[in-house]
Design a protein around this motif. Sequence first.
Motif, PDB file in Angstrom:
ATOM      1  N   ALA A  46     -35.849 -20.258  23.985  1.00 60.01           N
ATOM      2  CA  ALA A  46     -34.833 -19.509  24.735  1.00 60.01           C
ATOM      3  C   ALA A  46     -34.172 -20.391  25.789  1.00 60.01           C
ATOM      4  N   GLU A  47     -34.955 -21.221  26.474  1.00 57.19           N
ATOM      5  CA  GLU A  47     -34.393 -22.127  27.479  1.00 57.19           C
ATOM      6  C   GLU A  47     -33.508 -23.183  26.831  1.00 57.19           C
ATOM      7  N   GLN A  48     -33.901 -23.667  25.655  1.00 55.40           N
ATOM      8  CA  GLN A  48     -33.106 -24.674  24.961  1.00 55.40           C
ATOM      9  C   GLN A  48     -31.733 -24.145  24.566  1.00 55.40           C
ATOM     10  N   GLU A  49     -31.618 -22.848  24.368  1.00 53.39           N
ATOM     11  CA  GLU A  49     -30.330 -22.250  24.025  1.00 53.39           C
ATOM     12  C   GLU A  49     -29.365 -22.266  25.200  1.00 53.39           C
ATOM     13  N   GLN A  50     -29.876 -22.473  26.427  1.00 50.73           N
ATOM     14  CA  GLN A  50     -29.052 -22.438  27.630  1.00 50.73           C
ATOM     15  C   GLN A  50     -28.562 -23.820  28.074  1.00 50.73           C
ATOM     16  N   VAL A  51     -29.024 -24.870  27.418  1.00 51.78           N
ATOM     17  CA  VAL A  51     -28.675 -26.243  27.797  1.00 51.78           C
ATOM     18  C   VAL A  51     -28.242 -27.020  26.557  1.00 51.78           C
ATOM     19  N   GLN A  52     -27.697 -28.210  26.773  1.00 54.86           N
ATOM     20  CA  GLN A  52     -27.366 -29.073  25.636  1.00 54.86           C
ATOM     21  C   GLN A  52     -28.539 -30.017  25.406  1.00 54.86           C
ATOM     22  N   VAL A  53     -29.193 -29.875  24.275  1.00 54.67           N
ATOM     23  CA  VAL A  53     -30.340 -30.702  23.906  1.00 54.67           C
ATOM     24  C   VAL A  53     -29.836 -31.916  23.131  1.00 54.67           C
ATOM     25  N   LEU A  54     -30.215 -33.102  23.612  1.00 54.73           N
ATOM     26  CA  LEU A  54     -29.801 -34.350  22.956  1.00 54.73           C
ATOM     27  C   LEU A  54     -30.810 -34.813  21.919  1.00 54.73           C
ATOM     28  N   GLY A  55     -32.062 -34.390  22.070  1.00 48.32           N
ATOM     29  CA  GLY A  55     -33.091 -34.808  21.129  1.00 48.32           C
ATOM     30  C   GLY A  55     -34.400 -34.108  21.407  1.00 48.32           C
ATOM     31  N   TRP A  56     -35.308 -34.215  20.471  1.00 48.62           N
ATOM     32  CA  TRP A  56     -36.612 -33.559  20.563  1.00 48.62           C
ATOM     33  C   TRP A  56     -37.695 -34.613  20.594  1.00 48.62           C
ATOM     34  N   SER A  57     -38.732 -34.358  21.357  1.00 47.05           N
ATOM     35  CA  SER A  57     -39.861 -35.264  21.463  1.00 47.05           C
ATOM     36  C   SER A  57     -40.929 -34.863  20.447  1.00 47.05           C
ATOM     37  N   VAL A  58     -41.725 -35.839  20.037  1.00 48.71           N
ATOM     38  CA  VAL A  58     -42.862 -35.521  19.162  1.00 48.71           C
ATOM     39  C   VAL A  58     -43.906 -34.732  19.949  1.00 48.71           C
ATOM     40  N   ALA A  62     -41.366 -30.745  24.546  1.00 51.91           N
ATOM     41  CA  ALA A  62     -40.474 -31.610  25.311  1.00 51.91           C
ATOM     42  C   ALA A  62     -39.186 -31.903  24.550  1.00 51.91           C
ATOM     43  N   VAL A  63     -38.074 -31.771  25.268  1.00 56.96           N
ATOM     44  CA  VAL A  63     -36.756 -32.061  24.718  1.00 56.96           C
ATOM     45  C   VAL A  63     -35.981 -32.904  25.718  1.00 56.96           C
ATOM     46  N   LEU A  64     -35.000 -33.637  25.223  1.00 53.24           N
ATOM     47  CA  LEU A  64     -34.114 -34.431  26.058  1.00 53.24           C
ATOM     48  C   LEU A  64     -32.894 -33.575  26.375  1.00 53.24           C
ATOM     49  N   VAL A  65     -32.711 -33.238  27.664  1.00 54.63           N
ATOM     50  CA  VAL A  65     -31.649 -32.323  28.091  1.00 54.63           C
ATOM     51  C   VAL A  65     -30.542 -33.102  28.788  1.00 54.63           C
ATOM     52  N   LEU A  66     -29.307 -32.845  28.391  1.00 55.75           N
ATOM     53  CA  LEU A  66     -28.146 -33.478  29.007  1.00 55.75           C
ATOM     54  C   LEU A  66     -27.976 -32.972  30.429  1.00 55.75           C
ATOM     55  N   VAL A  67     -27.838 -33.905  31.379  1.00 56.43           N
ATOM     56  CA  VAL A  67     -27.595 -33.582  32.782  1.00 56.43           C
ATOM     57  C   VAL A  67     -26.119 -33.764  33.103  1.00 56.43           C
ATOM     58  N   ALA A  68     -25.538 -34.879  32.620  1.00 57.81           N
ATOM     59  CA  ALA A  68     -24.132 -35.171  32.895  1.00 57.81           C
ATOM     60  C   ALA A  68     -23.584 -36.079  31.801  1.00 57.81           C
ATOM     61  N   LYS A  69     -22.299 -35.915  31.524  1.00 60.69           N
ATOM     62  CA  LYS A  69     -21.593 -36.729  30.535  1.00 60.69           C
ATOM     63  C   LYS A  69     -20.342 -37.267  31.224  1.00 60.69           C
TER      64      LYS A  69
END
Length: 87
Positions: A46-58, A62-69
């Motif tokens: 549910a939290e991942q749906e609220q942010v832009q995920v750049l990648g997933w960790s093994v 844990a996911v890589l979340v975009l902070v700024a572009k």
Amino acid sequence: MDFAAGPPSRWVVTLRSGAAVELAADGFTEHDGHALFSVLANATSAEQEQVQVLGWSVAAPAVLVLVAKVPMAEVAKIEGGEPWSST
């Protein structure tokens, strides 16, 4: 959502206009003409749906979340990667 890699580091992006942007991120990468700043975070689906995920960790969840572009064409300098000062 919480930080998977501990508190993020401090980054300062100085733009060609002279403006400076201070960011909290674990790091950045250049991709497709942009500087992508991100944090590694533990996030539910549910939290991942609220942010832009750049990648997933093994190490789920844990996911890589975009902070700024930031367009690299606008960047004069990127400094940082150090811990935030306690003073």
